[in-house]
Design an enzyme around this catalytic site. Structure first.
Site, PDB file in Angstrom:
ATOM      1  N   THR A 220     -18.458 -18.416   5.128  1.00 36.57           N
ATOM      2  CA  THR A 220     -18.818 -19.642   6.062  1.00 36.57           C
ATOM      3  C   THR A 220     -19.466 -20.619   5.149  1.00 36.57           C
ATOM      4  O   THR A 220     -20.643 -20.424   5.141  1.00 36.57           O
ATOM      5  CB  THR A 220     -18.957 -19.751   7.214  1.00 36.57           C
ATOM      6  N   VAL A 221     -18.838 -21.517   4.077  1.00 37.85           N
ATOM      7  CA  VAL A 221     -19.892 -22.465   3.795  1.00 37.85           C
ATOM      8  C   VAL A 221     -19.645 -23.991   4.864  1.00 37.85           C
ATOM      9  O   VAL A 221     -18.914 -24.595   5.094  1.00 37.85           O
ATOM     10  CB  VAL A 221     -19.211 -22.793   2.269  1.00 37.85           C
TER      11      VAL A 221
ATOM     12  N   ARG B 156     -14.101 -21.952   5.087  1.00 38.58           N
ATOM     13  CA  ARG B 156     -14.347 -20.551   5.499  1.00 38.58           C
ATOM     14  C   ARG B 156     -13.483 -20.280   3.880  1.00 38.58           C
ATOM     15  O   ARG B 156     -12.388 -19.909   3.984  1.00 38.58           O
ATOM     16  CB  ARG B 156     -13.019 -20.514   6.900  1.00 38.58           C
TER      17      ARG B 156
ATOM     18  N   ALA C  57       2.205   5.418  -5.449  1.00 39.74           N
ATOM     19  CA  ALA C  57       1.826   5.449  -6.454  1.00 39.74           C
ATOM     20  C   ALA C  57       1.827   4.625  -6.807  1.00 39.74           C
ATOM     21  O   ALA C  57       0.743   3.146  -7.889  1.00 39.74           O
ATOM     22  CB  ALA C  57       3.068   5.267  -7.804  1.00 39.74           C
TER      23      ALA C  57
ATOM     24  N   LYS D 281     -24.002 -21.049   2.234  1.00 37.71           N
ATOM     25  CA  LYS D 281     -23.259 -20.253   2.445  1.00 37.71           C
ATOM     26  C   LYS D 281     -24.146 -19.499   3.894  1.00 37.71           C
ATOM     27  O   LYS D 281     -25.142 -18.374   3.643  1.00 37.71           O
ATOM     28  CB  LYS D 281     -23.582 -20.377   0.758  1.00 37.71           C
TER      29      LYS D 281
ATOM     30  N   GLU E   7     -15.074 -13.918   1.670  1.00 39.46           N
ATOM     31  CA  GLU E   7     -16.378 -13.857   2.340  1.00 39.46           C
ATOM     32  C   GLU E   7     -17.375 -14.550   3.350  1.00 39.46           C
ATOM     33  O   GLU E   7     -17.888 -14.081   4.269  1.00 39.46           O
ATOM     34  CB  GLU E   7     -17.208 -13.481   1.058  1.00 39.46           C
TER      35      GLU E   7
ATOM     36  N   ASP F  99       9.130   5.122   1.763  1.00 39.01           N
ATOM     37  CA  ASP F  99      10.375   4.882   0.982  1.00 39.01           C
ATOM     38  C   ASP F  99      11.787   4.711   1.508  1.00 39.01           C
ATOM     39  O   ASP F  99      11.471   5.985   2.552  1.00 39.01           O
ATOM     40  CB  ASP F  99      10.123   5.787  -0.060  1.00 39.01           C
TER      41      ASP F  99
ATOM     42  N   ASP G 170     -15.654 -12.570  -9.850  1.00 37.88           N
ATOM     43  CA  ASP G 170     -15.162 -12.908  -9.174  1.00 37.88           C
ATOM     44  C   ASP G 170     -14.266 -14.706  -9.476  1.00 37.88           C
ATOM     45  O   ASP G 170     -14.235 -15.735  -9.317  1.00 37.88           O
ATOM     46  CB  ASP G 170     -15.507 -13.043  -7.613  1.00 37.88           C
TER      47      ASP G 170
ATOM     48  N   ALA H 119       0.550  -1.444   0.135  1.00 36.11           N
ATOM     49  CA  ALA H 119      -0.117   0.220  -0.132  1.00 36.11           C
ATOM     50  C   ALA H 119       0.893   0.909  -0.309  1.00 36.11           C
ATOM     51  O   ALA H 119       1.479   1.716   0.793  1.00 36.11           O
ATOM     52  CB  ALA H 119      -0.864  -0.296   1.485  1.00 36.11           C
TER      53      ALA H 119
HETATM   54  C1  LIG Z   1       7.574   4.030  -6.931  1.00 35.40           C
HETATM   55  C2  LIG Z   1       7.745   4.838  -5.480  1.00 35.40           C
HETATM   56  O1  LIG Z   1       7.947   5.949  -5.469  1.00 35.40           O
HETATM   57  C3  LIG Z   1       6.960   4.813  -4.804  1.00 35.40           C
HETATM   58  N1  LIG Z   1       6.464   4.936  -3.057  1.00 35.40           N
HETATM   59  C4  LIG Z   1       5.438   5.991  -2.999  1.00 35.40           C
HETATM   60  O2  LIG Z   1       4.258   6.290  -3.025  1.00 35.40           O
HETATM   61  O3  LIG Z   1       6.026   6.341  -1.596  1.00 35.40           O
HETATM   62  P1  LIG Z   1       5.988   5.728  -0.407  1.00 35.40           P
HETATM   63  O4  LIG Z   1       6.024   5.843   1.181  1.00 35.40           O
HETATM   64  O5  LIG Z   1       5.852   4.038  -0.342  1.00 35.40           O
HETATM   65  O6  LIG Z   1       4.524   6.147  -0.032  1.00 35.40           O
HETATM   66  C5  LIG Z   1       3.898   7.663   0.299  1.00 35.40           C
HETATM   67  C6  LIG Z   1       2.397   7.648   0.732  1.00 35.40           C
HETATM   68  O7  LIG Z   1       2.100   7.353   2.085  1.00 35.40           O
HETATM   69  C7  LIG Z   1       0.678   8.178   2.101  1.00 35.40           C
HETATM   70  N2  LIG Z   1       1.062   8.491   3.515  1.00 35.40           N
HETATM   71  C8  LIG Z   1       1.954   8.467   4.582  1.00 35.40           C
HETATM   72  N3  LIG Z   1       1.444   8.332   5.911  1.00 35.40           N
HETATM   73  C9  LIG Z   1       0.111   7.561   5.796  1.00 35.40           C
HETATM   74  C10 LIG Z   1      -0.664   8.044   7.058  1.00 35.40           C
HETATM   75  N4  LIG Z   1      -0.255   8.226   8.199  1.00 35.40           N
HETATM   76  N5  LIG Z   1      -2.095   7.190   6.228  1.00 35.40           N
HETATM   77  C11 LIG Z   1      -2.238   7.396   4.642  1.00 35.40           C
HETATM   78  N6  LIG Z   1      -1.193   7.343   4.061  1.00 35.40           N
HETATM   79  C12 LIG Z   1      -0.303   8.071   4.612  1.00 35.40           C
HETATM   80  C13 LIG Z   1       1.567   9.264   1.627  1.00 35.40           C
HETATM   81  O8  LIG Z   1       0.153  10.353   1.448  1.00 35.40           O
HETATM   82  C14 LIG Z   1       2.102   9.475   0.628  1.00 35.40           C
HETATM   83  O9  LIG Z   1       0.505   9.036  -0.895  1.00 35.40           O
HETATM   84  C15 LIG Z   1       5.304   3.292  -4.404  1.00 35.40           C
HETATM   85  O10 LIG Z   1       6.336   2.451  -3.564  1.00 35.40           O
HETATM   86  O11 LIG Z   1       4.787   3.397  -5.177  1.00 35.40           O
HETATM   87  N1  LIG Z   2     -22.669 -25.433  -4.689  1.00 30.44           N
HETATM   88  C1  LIG Z   2     -21.269 -25.832  -3.649  1.00 30.44           C
HETATM   89  N2  LIG Z   2     -21.051 -27.115  -3.629  1.00 30.44           N
HETATM   90  C2  LIG Z   2     -20.273 -27.375  -3.182  1.00 30.44           C
HETATM   91  N3  LIG Z   2     -19.120 -26.505  -2.719  1.00 30.44           N
HETATM   92  C3  LIG Z   2     -19.671 -25.567  -3.139  1.00 30.44           C
HETATM   93  C4  LIG Z   2     -20.357 -24.654  -3.181  1.00 30.44           C
HETATM   94  N4  LIG Z   2     -20.340 -23.553  -2.472  1.00 30.44           N
HETATM   95  C5  LIG Z   2     -19.161 -23.426  -2.422  1.00 30.44           C
HETATM   96  N5  LIG Z   2     -18.372 -24.653  -1.990  1.00 30.44           N
HETATM   97  C6  LIG Z   2     -17.517 -24.739  -1.988  1.00 30.44           C
HETATM   98  O1  LIG Z   2     -16.826 -23.278  -0.706  1.00 30.44           O
HETATM   99  C7  LIG Z   2     -16.291 -22.799  -0.923  1.00 30.44           C
HETATM  100  C8  LIG Z   2     -16.424 -21.437  -0.559  1.00 30.44           C
HETATM  101  O2  LIG Z   2     -17.653 -20.808  -1.550  1.00 30.44           O
HETATM  102  P1  LIG Z   2     -17.368 -19.505  -1.864  1.00 30.44           P
HETATM  103  O3  LIG Z   2     -16.400 -19.092  -2.702  1.00 30.44           O
HETATM  104  O4  LIG Z   2     -19.137 -19.445  -2.518  1.00 30.44           O
HETATM  105  O5  LIG Z   2     -17.129 -18.140  -0.768  1.00 30.44           O
HETATM  106  P2  LIG Z   2     -16.805 -16.841  -0.869  1.00 30.44           P
HETATM  107  O6  LIG Z   2     -16.180 -17.219   0.748  1.00 30.44           O
HETATM  108  O7  LIG Z   2     -17.680 -16.319  -1.712  1.00 30.44           O
HETATM  109  O8  LIG Z   2     -15.622 -17.000  -1.105  1.00 30.44           O
HETATM  110  P3  LIG Z   2     -14.090 -16.605  -1.672  1.00 30.44           P
HETATM  111  O9  LIG Z   2     -14.729 -15.309  -1.770  1.00 30.44           O
HETATM  112  O10 LIG Z   2     -12.819 -16.453  -1.097  1.00 30.44           O
HETATM  113  O11 LIG Z   2     -13.843 -16.705  -3.176  1.00 30.44           O
HETATM  114  C9  LIG Z   2     -16.177 -23.309  -2.754  1.00 30.44           C
HETATM  115  O12 LIG Z   2     -14.113 -23.025  -2.806  1.00 30.44           O
HETATM  116  C10 LIG Z   2     -16.014 -24.322  -3.058  1.00 30.44           C
HETATM  117  O13 LIG Z   2     -15.278 -25.558  -2.130  1.00 30.44           O
HETATM  118 FE   LIG Z   3       7.356   3.144  -2.428  1.00 30.85          FE
END
Ligand SMILES: C[C@@H](O)[C@H](NC(=O)OP(=O)(O)OC[C@H]1O[C@@H](n2cnc3c(N)ncnc32)[C@H](O)[C@@H]1O)C(=O)O
Ligand SMILES: Nc1ncnc2c1ncn2[C@@H]1O[C@H](COP(=O)(O)OP(=O)(O)OP(=O)(O)O)[C@@H](O)[C@H]1O
Ligand SMILES: [Fe+2]
Length: 538
Positions: free
Chosen positions: A358-359, A353, A145, A368, A356, A297, A457, A142
């Protein structure tokens, strides 16, 4: 081994010394602070030319101070204070990268030590892996950039999901420029959010990809419409960080991992760390965030990864050491880790699990249930659970009517966000993947798209196999659309999940695309190429 690291991709002119014997890291950073607006590439480059020689000198003095005086006098040959020079080759701002590259090359030549070219994004995640001692974590980057979730497989960090537009920090910084706050905006949003209340803002997750453009425009609009800026800051954090936490959980679930590390400057945010820690605790996973000096960074992370690469013999001749402003983490051939391909737990359990839900798995039926996620704001959580349950029931049935094998929906309980389905298939596609089954997936997605349905998805865990059929399940992120971009995103999500879970992903991807081509629309495949080629470092 002592490595000098040099970092200067955008704003941090930084040098560091890592001693692999003592594990100590010395970091000297000089930050560029724009007078107004965001980072100006030319000004940032001027800052690098000015500050990089200074931070390097301070770090070399530190290194020289450590060398025993005897060492220096006992040999007539000059002893280099370091064993290698490691530098950030990209991604980042071209003008900044070039200055840092030139300085690193000159230094490696004058000290007569090897040069190591480090990918900045891989450094952001490796520092967490190194410091946590985790074996094979999912990594959430996170940063300013960038924003992506990665998992290691077959010698590379695979991008399981990423932002479809701007990086997370840059998105936040653009919002703060709109309200007139100075750069960087992230810490100011964090501060203001402490006094805020929740207002409704967009939330966009597509598989493990996500997008910030909609929520950022809505946030600016909300301020212009007179909403209190603290409320907008609070809600921005709630939604954006819940999106990142959700995709991190999806990645853990898809790849069967139970360790997560965080990297990047936005990782300084306490609310983001709190959400990730809570999500991990609830699914029995371990979470690690490096200390703040390794999050934003810094050259420390470059030196630490540089040492790993040096030990693996992964150095670079000066002639091949050009910088690359679009250097993606999945382009790096990972020389310093084993090639282990994790086996998945393929035995079918009674309760699964997912990310999202529990199944409960019965022989004929499965139930689900989307239980509340305590890391999310309760209002957002209730909305997502209800919307997704409704859409999943409707789309699973519509897809079936369109001729795609899906489970029969027996019952829907909206109050509990629960659905009872027919049990389909004997295994997830992830555990039994073959070219024929992947061709089925191409056909099924083609049919869905011709009928205006986006799955949202389609990962290898959301497809089920039996001896003669491949079923599509989990339409919870699905919707209706006639936009080619939305269809192409389905293909992109499937392709990322293949790369993250299958060994011969490239071959399977070709089989998938050729069958989609027969059943679907060529324009969608063209759009997929466009998505894959999109420069995301904005
Ligand atoms: C390619 C490279 O130059 C780039 N580096 C970079 O973006 O710097 P970095 O230090 O990883 O992240 C800076 C960002 O991190 C955010 N930031 C810093 N402290 C924060 C905080 N407490 N909450 C939310 N964002 C924060 C800043 O607002 C800024 O957007 C990257 O890694 O993507
Ligand atoms: N109808 C079904 N028949 C057999 N197995 C199922 C079925 N629905 C879900 N499962 C099993 O449960 C697992 C999780 O189900 P599902 O992907 O719907 O949940 P989820 O929490 O949305 O998962 P994710 O978000 O990680 O994809 C599936 O990968 C599958 O193994
Ligand atoms: Fe960075």
């Amino acid at each position: 081994m002592r490595i000098l690291g040099v970092e200067g991709t955008a704003w941090a002119a930084s040098a560091a010394l890592f001693d692999s014997e003592t594990d100590a890291v010395f970091i000297e950073t000089d930050a560029y602070q724009p007078e107004s607006g965001g980072i100006h590439p030319r000004e940032a480059a001027e800052h690098m030319s000015d500050a990089i020689p200074r931070v390097i000198e301070t770090t070399l003095n530190e290194a020289a101070g450590d060398i025993d005086a005897d060492d220096r006098s006992s040999s007539s040959k000059r002893v280099s204070p370091v064993d290698a020079v490691a530098f950030s080759r990209g991604p980042g701002l071209g003008p900044c990268l070039r200055i840092v590259g030139t300085a690193a090359r000159a230094l490696s030549q004058s000290l007569d030590v090897p040069l190591v070219g480090v990918n900045h994004m891989v450094a952001h995640l490796e520092i967490g892996r190194q410091r946590s001692g985790f074996d094979s974590p999912v990594c959430l980057n996170a940063s300013g950039a960038n924003a992506h979730v990665l998992g290691y497989r077959n010698g590379r960090y695979r991008v399981l999901g990423e932002t479809m537009d701007t990086g997370v920090g840059n998105a936040i910084d653009k919002f703060t420029r709109h309200v007139g706050w100075s750069h960087p905006g992230g810490p100011k949003v964090e501060q203001a959010a402490k006094d805020g209340e929740y207002i409704d803002l967009p939330y966009v997750v597509k598989g493990m990809d996500f997008s910030f453009s909609g929520i950022m425009s809505a946030a600016k609009q909300a301020v212009d419409d007179g909403h209190a800026v603290e409320d907008v800051c609070f809600s921005l954090q709630e939604n954006i960080f819940a999106m990142l936490t959700e995709v991190a959980e999806r990645a853990l679930s898809l790849t069967d991992r139970d360790e997560l590390v965080l990297g990047g400057g936005v990782g300084n945010n306490a609310r983001l760390r709190e959400m990730l820690a809570e999500m991990c605790e609830q699914r029995g996973a371990e979470f690690y965030a490096p200390e703040p000096r390794f999050l934003s960074d810094n050259a420390g992370m470059i030196a630490v990864l540089g040492a790993e690469m040096l030990a693996a013999g992964d150095t670079i001749p000066v002639a091949d050491s050009a910088v690359d402003s679009n250097f993606r983490p999945d382009q790096v051939s990972v020389t310093w880790r084993g090639r282990e391909a994790d086996a998945f737990r393929s035995d079918e359990a009674d309760e699964v699990r997912g990310a999202e839900a529990t199944v409960d798995i019965g022989p004929e039926r499965v139930e689900k249930c989307r239980t509340p996620k305590s890391y999310r704001h309760p209002t957002l959580d209730a909305t997502l659970r209800k919307e997704r349950t409704t859409l999943e029931a409707r789309l699973t049935s519509d897809a079936r009517r369109a001729g795609v094998p899906t489970p029969v929906v027996y019952d829907v309980d909206l109050a509990e966000s629960a659905i009872e389905f027919e049990h389909v298939g004997d295994a997830d596609l992830r555990d039994e993947v073959t070219a024929d089954r992947v061709r089925d997936v191409g056909r099924h997605l083609g049919t869905l798209h011709r009928n205006g349905i986006v799955h949202g998805d389609p990962t290898t865990r959301n497809l089920r196999c039996s001896a003669d059929r491949t079923y599509v399940i989990d339409f919870g992120l699905g919707y209706y659309s006639d936009d080619v971009e939305d269809y192409a995103m389905d293909l992109h999500v499937f392709s990322q999940s293949l790369a993250g879970t299958a060994d011969d992903a490239a071959e399977l991807q070709r089989a998938f695309e050729s069958s989609y081509e027969e059943a679907g629309d060529d324009a969608v495949l063209d759009q997929l190429r466009e998505i894959e080629g999109r420069g995301r470092y904005q």
